[in-house]
Design a protein around this motif. Sequence first.
Motif, PDB file in Angstrom:
ATOM      1  N   TYR A   1       0.863  -1.175   0.000  1.00 24.03           N
ATOM      2  CA  TYR A   1       0.000   0.000   0.000  1.00 24.03           C
ATOM      3  C   TYR A   1       0.900   1.225   0.000  1.00 24.03           C
ATOM      4  CZ  TYR A   1       0.727   1.115   4.964  1.00 24.03           C
ATOM      5  OH  TYR A   1       1.281   1.459   6.164  1.00 24.03           O
TER       6      TYR A   1
ATOM      7  N   ALA B   1       6.032   3.026  -0.247  1.00 16.47           N
ATOM      8  CA  ALA B   1       5.093   1.908  -0.113  1.00 16.47           C
ATOM      9  C   ALA B   1       5.586   0.938   0.945  1.00 16.47           C
ATOM     10  CB  ALA B   1       4.917   1.186  -1.447  1.00 16.47           C
TER      11      ALA B   1
ATOM     12  N   MET C   1       3.872   2.297  -9.661  1.00 16.22           N
ATOM     13  CA  MET C   1       3.237   1.017  -9.328  1.00 16.22           C
ATOM     14  C   MET C   1       4.132   0.231  -8.379  1.00 16.22           C
ATOM     15  SD  MET C   1       2.040  -2.153 -11.786  1.00 16.22           S
ATOM     16  CE  MET C   1       0.610  -1.258 -12.393  1.00 16.22           C
TER      17      MET C   1
ATOM     18  N   SER D   1       4.376  -3.531  -6.366  1.00 16.44           N
ATOM     19  CA  SER D   1       3.794  -4.865  -6.434  1.00 16.44           C
ATOM     20  C   SER D   1       4.674  -5.882  -5.712  1.00 16.44           C
ATOM     21  CB  SER D   1       3.598  -5.287  -7.897  1.00 16.44           C
ATOM     22  OG  SER D   1       4.834  -5.338  -8.582  1.00 16.44           O
TER      23      SER D   1
ATOM     24  N   GLY E   1      -0.023  -8.925  -4.460  1.00 20.88           N
ATOM     25  CA  GLY E   1      -0.875  -7.942  -5.112  1.00 20.88           C
ATOM     26  C   GLY E   1      -0.094  -6.729  -5.560  1.00 20.88           C
ATOM     27  N   ASN E   2      -0.812  -5.730  -6.034  1.00 20.17           N
ATOM     28  CA  ASN E   2      -0.166  -4.499  -6.480  1.00 20.17           C
ATOM     29  C   ASN E   2      -1.084  -3.319  -6.270  1.00 20.17           C
ATOM     30  OD1 ASN E   2      -1.650  -3.782  -9.176  1.00 20.17           O
ATOM     31  ND2 ASN E   2      -1.186  -5.982  -9.342  1.00 20.17           N
ATOM     32  N   THR E   3      -0.500  -2.133  -6.293  1.00 15.96           N
ATOM     33  CA  THR E   3      -1.251  -0.890  -6.187  1.00 15.96           C
ATOM     34  C   THR E   3      -0.497   0.179  -6.944  1.00 15.96           C
ATOM     35  OG1 THR E   3      -2.304   0.665  -4.644  1.00 15.96           O
ATOM     36  CG2 THR E   3      -0.125  -0.139  -4.053  1.00 15.96           C
ATOM     37  N   ASN E   4      -1.192   1.266  -7.295  1.00 18.71           N
ATOM     38  CA  ASN E   4      -0.525   2.336  -8.029  1.00 18.71           C
ATOM     39  C   ASN E   4      -1.114   3.676  -7.649  1.00 18.71           C
ATOM     40  OD1 ASN E   4      -2.612   3.218 -10.232  1.00 18.71           O
ATOM     41  ND2 ASN E   4      -2.630   0.973 -10.282  1.00 18.71           N
ATOM     42  N   VAL E   5      -0.372   4.721  -7.973  1.00 20.26           N
ATOM     43  CA  VAL E   5      -0.805   6.084  -7.685  1.00 20.26           C
ATOM     44  C   VAL E   5      -0.323   6.993  -8.801  1.00 20.26           C
ATOM     45  CG1 VAL E   5       1.255   6.659  -6.333  1.00 20.26           C
ATOM     46  CG2 VAL E   5      -0.868   7.893  -5.911  1.00 20.26           C
TER      47      VAL E   5
END
Length: 325
Positions: free
Chosen positions: A182, A203, A254, A256, A260-264
């Motif tokens: 996150y 992150a 990004m 990861s 999982g992965n997340t991006n902004v």
Amino acid sequence: MGVGGCLVVPWRCLVVLCLRLVFLVPAGVPVRSGDATFPKAMDNVTVRQGESATLRCSVDNRVTRVAWLNRSSILYAGNDKWCLDPRVVLLTNTKTEYSIQIQDVDVYDEGPYTCSVQTDNHPKTSRVHLIVQAVGFVSEDEYLEITGITREQSGEYECSASNDVAAPIIRRVKVTVNYPPYISDAKSTGVPVGQKGILQCEASAVPAAEFQWYKEDKRLVEGQKGVKVESKAFFSRLTFFNVSEQDYGNYTCMASNKLGNTNVSIILYEISEPTSSTLFQEETTTALTPWKGPGAVHDGNNGTSRRAGCIGLLPLLLLHLFLKF
């Protein structure tokens, strides 16, 4: 009472305090090429909730000014304490080490801390990440069952077995909780044409996150002309050495791992170069925002926390210093 003895912090007091800060604290720019080992701070510090955390930074006799910061809040500048949190104390300020201690740490103290130094008019920084483990389980059975475990419950657990014959036997078990990334911090940045620009995202993840940068649908890679991609365990930084008109726009960070992965999205936008005459020509009103951690100023009237008034001007002042180098 505010920083510097001002009962009510008017804009003129803020200007005086922040001008004083200019001569005490160097700009928070990245370590320059070739100086990656100086200053050298610890990679990360892991402590249990309620314990004391020591943050150390190795320096040498080239240093003229030193400071510790928590995000954009100043904890110490040299021997001067800038935060009102009594838990933060200065341990060492010598020619070889500059260290502070945060006592009775809590979960909101977790995050990045920056050691900032200045040598021969060149500011340099090094970062350490504080990890606070909140473990509060007690069981008198042979087994300890944790249902719905969260990342805050990772850490060392202690098992003690005893009877009336001998002294207790103690064993420790380390529990690692894996979780997807996150992104905890990512801000858009304004930079004038021809200057150095930096985009950064932070992150948290276990296993450590892998970072990728994109502009629109095009991935940015290390070695691309004029751009440097630098990724560590907790953050990734995109550096533009000479910003052009084509560099402005929307970028995606990004993060990861196998879970999982997340991006902004982060925007690099154009601003005009500030001058010294425009920095302080208008009265500045500082918005009071809730804040926790060692950099906070406690308001004894209503029990809430807020940043010191002078800190609100810090980003603008650091930008002004940054543009000089």
